[in-house]
Design a protein around this motif. Structure first.
Motif, PDB file in Angstrom:
ATOM      1  N   LEU A  18      -8.565   4.525  -4.641  1.00  0.00           N
ATOM      2  CA  LEU A  18      -9.269   4.520  -3.401  1.00  0.00           C
ATOM      3  C   LEU A  18     -10.109   3.016  -3.401  1.00  0.00           C
ATOM      4  O   LEU A  18     -10.385   2.662  -2.213  1.00  0.00           O
ATOM      5  N   VAL A  19     -10.672   2.806  -4.404  1.00  0.00           N
ATOM      6  CA  VAL A  19     -11.580   1.543  -4.554  1.00  0.00           C
ATOM      7  C   VAL A  19     -10.713   0.366  -4.285  1.00  0.00           C
ATOM      8  O   VAL A  19     -11.021  -0.499  -3.503  1.00  0.00           O
ATOM      9  N   LEU A  20      -9.552   0.306  -4.845  1.00  0.00           N
ATOM     10  CA  LEU A  20      -8.571  -0.827  -4.762  1.00  0.00           C
ATOM     11  C   LEU A  20      -7.816  -0.878  -3.265  1.00  0.00           C
ATOM     12  O   LEU A  20      -7.404  -1.955  -2.881  1.00  0.00           O
ATOM     13  N   ALA A  21      -7.850   0.326  -2.742  1.00  0.00           N
ATOM     14  CA  ALA A  21      -7.141   0.223  -1.405  1.00  0.00           C
ATOM     15  C   ALA A  21      -7.967  -0.496  -0.439  1.00  0.00           C
ATOM     16  O   ALA A  21      -7.204  -1.210   0.621  1.00  0.00           O
ATOM     17  N   VAL A  22      -9.232  -0.525  -0.687  1.00  0.00           N
ATOM     18  CA  VAL A  22      -9.969  -1.363   0.423  1.00  0.00           C
ATOM     19  C   VAL A  22      -9.754  -2.919   0.441  1.00  0.00           C
ATOM     20  O   VAL A  22      -9.037  -3.405   1.620  1.00  0.00           O
ATOM     21  N   PRO A  23      -9.528  -3.719  -0.602  1.00  0.00           N
ATOM     22  CA  PRO A  23      -9.187  -4.987  -0.651  1.00  0.00           C
ATOM     23  C   PRO A  23      -7.587  -5.091  -0.488  1.00  0.00           C
ATOM     24  O   PRO A  23      -7.481  -6.025   0.410  1.00  0.00           O
ATOM     25  N   PHE A  24      -6.973  -4.364  -0.732  1.00  0.00           N
ATOM     26  CA  PHE A  24      -5.489  -4.411  -0.289  1.00  0.00           C
ATOM     27  C   PHE A  24      -5.311  -4.237   1.065  1.00  0.00           C
ATOM     28  O   PHE A  24      -4.552  -4.908   1.575  1.00  0.00           O
ATOM     29  N   THR A  25      -5.774  -3.217   1.598  1.00  0.00           N
ATOM     30  CA  THR A  25      -5.665  -3.078   3.128  1.00  0.00           C
ATOM     31  C   THR A  25      -6.428  -3.977   3.819  1.00  0.00           C
ATOM     32  O   THR A  25      -5.760  -4.767   4.725  1.00  0.00           O
ATOM     33  N   LEU A  26      -7.556  -4.459   3.704  1.00  0.00           N
ATOM     34  CA  LEU A  26      -8.082  -5.651   4.463  1.00  0.00           C
ATOM     35  C   LEU A  26      -7.433  -6.970   4.304  1.00  0.00           C
ATOM     36  O   LEU A  26      -7.301  -7.768   5.283  1.00  0.00           O
ATOM     37  N   PRO A  85       4.577  -0.467  -3.872  1.00  0.00           N
ATOM     38  CA  PRO A  85       4.561  -0.344  -2.457  1.00  0.00           C
ATOM     39  C   PRO A  85       3.530  -0.911  -1.767  1.00  0.00           C
ATOM     40  O   PRO A  85       3.228  -1.303  -0.731  1.00  0.00           O
ATOM     41  N   TRP A  86       2.363  -0.968  -2.511  1.00  0.00           N
ATOM     42  CA  TRP A  86       0.999  -1.630  -1.943  1.00  0.00           C
ATOM     43  C   TRP A  86       1.276  -3.034  -1.687  1.00  0.00           C
ATOM     44  O   TRP A  86       0.553  -3.768  -0.925  1.00  0.00           O
ATOM     45  N   VAL A  87       2.006  -3.708  -2.583  1.00  0.00           N
ATOM     46  CA  VAL A  87       2.355  -5.107  -2.565  1.00  0.00           C
ATOM     47  C   VAL A  87       3.417  -5.515  -1.721  1.00  0.00           C
ATOM     48  O   VAL A  87       3.362  -6.673  -1.142  1.00  0.00           O
ATOM     49  N   ALA A  88       4.254  -4.940  -1.481  1.00  0.00           N
ATOM     50  CA  ALA A  88       5.434  -4.907  -0.565  1.00  0.00           C
ATOM     51  C   ALA A  88       5.224  -5.529   0.795  1.00  0.00           C
ATOM     52  O   ALA A  88       5.799  -6.729   1.117  1.00  0.00           O
ATOM     53  N   PRO A  89       4.237  -4.884   1.582  1.00  0.00           N
ATOM     54  CA  PRO A  89       3.759  -5.662   3.160  1.00  0.00           C
ATOM     55  C   PRO A  89       3.529  -7.115   2.711  1.00  0.00           C
ATOM     56  O   PRO A  89       3.966  -7.962   3.598  1.00  0.00           O
ATOM     57  N   ALA A  90       2.656  -7.397   1.983  1.00  0.00           N
ATOM     58  CA  ALA A  90       2.002  -8.714   1.593  1.00  0.00           C
ATOM     59  C   ALA A  90       3.317  -9.887   1.340  1.00  0.00           C
ATOM     60  O   ALA A  90       3.459 -10.764   1.560  1.00  0.00           O
ATOM     61  N   ALA A  91       4.226  -9.371   0.220  1.00  0.00           N
ATOM     62  CA  ALA A  91       5.314 -10.062   0.012  1.00  0.00           C
ATOM     63  C   ALA A  91       6.253 -10.428   1.184  1.00  0.00           C
ATOM     64  O   ALA A  91       6.934 -11.544   1.566  1.00  0.00           O
ATOM     65  N   VAL A  92       6.308  -9.423   2.229  1.00  0.00           N
ATOM     66  CA  VAL A  92       7.129  -9.780   3.506  1.00  0.00           C
ATOM     67  C   VAL A  92       6.460 -10.495   4.303  1.00  0.00           C
ATOM     68  O   VAL A  92       7.097 -11.424   4.719  1.00  0.00           O
ATOM     69  N   LEU A  93       4.968 -10.599   4.344  1.00  0.00           N
ATOM     70  CA  LEU A  93       4.262 -11.308   4.901  1.00  0.00           C
ATOM     71  C   LEU A  93       4.530 -12.968   4.537  1.00  0.00           C
ATOM     72  O   LEU A  93       4.306 -13.912   5.484  1.00  0.00           O
TER      73      LEU A  93
END
Length: 105
Positions: A18-26, A85-93
């Motif tokens: 939950l804590v790490l989801a904030v910077p990952f998402t933002l 799966p949290w890193v995959a969208p950033a890799a695509v970008l």
């Protein structure tokens, strides 16, 4: 004998996630916005240096923000809690921004 307040291995991953989801998402959302900006900018012609510069800057910012997500995801403790799966969208970008920057049209 274990400490009475000690959690079994992985029991507190939910809180860490939950804590790490904030910077990952933002960071991912900001990178996605800059990537969208880079993809939607259309130069008026070969003389439109401002549009080409805007594409370059938007692609660079996308790669920096998404690269931060990827680097954060490479840390072993983060990788155990968050997963790829949290890193995959950033890799695509990063790939989309690199292709857009390379083509420039």
């Amino acid at each position: 004998m274990s400490h009475p307040t000690a959690h079994p291995d992985g029991a507190d991953r939910g809180c860490l996630r939950l804590v790490l989801a904030v910077p990952f998402t933002l960071l991912t959302l900001l990178a996605a916005w800059f990537c969208w900006t880079a993809v939607t900018i259309r130069p008026s012609g070969g003389w439109d240096a401002d549009a080409y510069r805007g594409i370059e800057v938007a692609c660079l910012v996308t790669m920096v923000l998404a690269g931060a997500v990827i680097l954060l995801g490479l840390l072993p403790s983060v990788r155990r809690a968050m997963g790829w799966p949290w890193v995959a969208p950033a890799a695509v970008l990063v790939v989309v921004a690199a292709v857009r920057w390379a083509t420039g049209t």
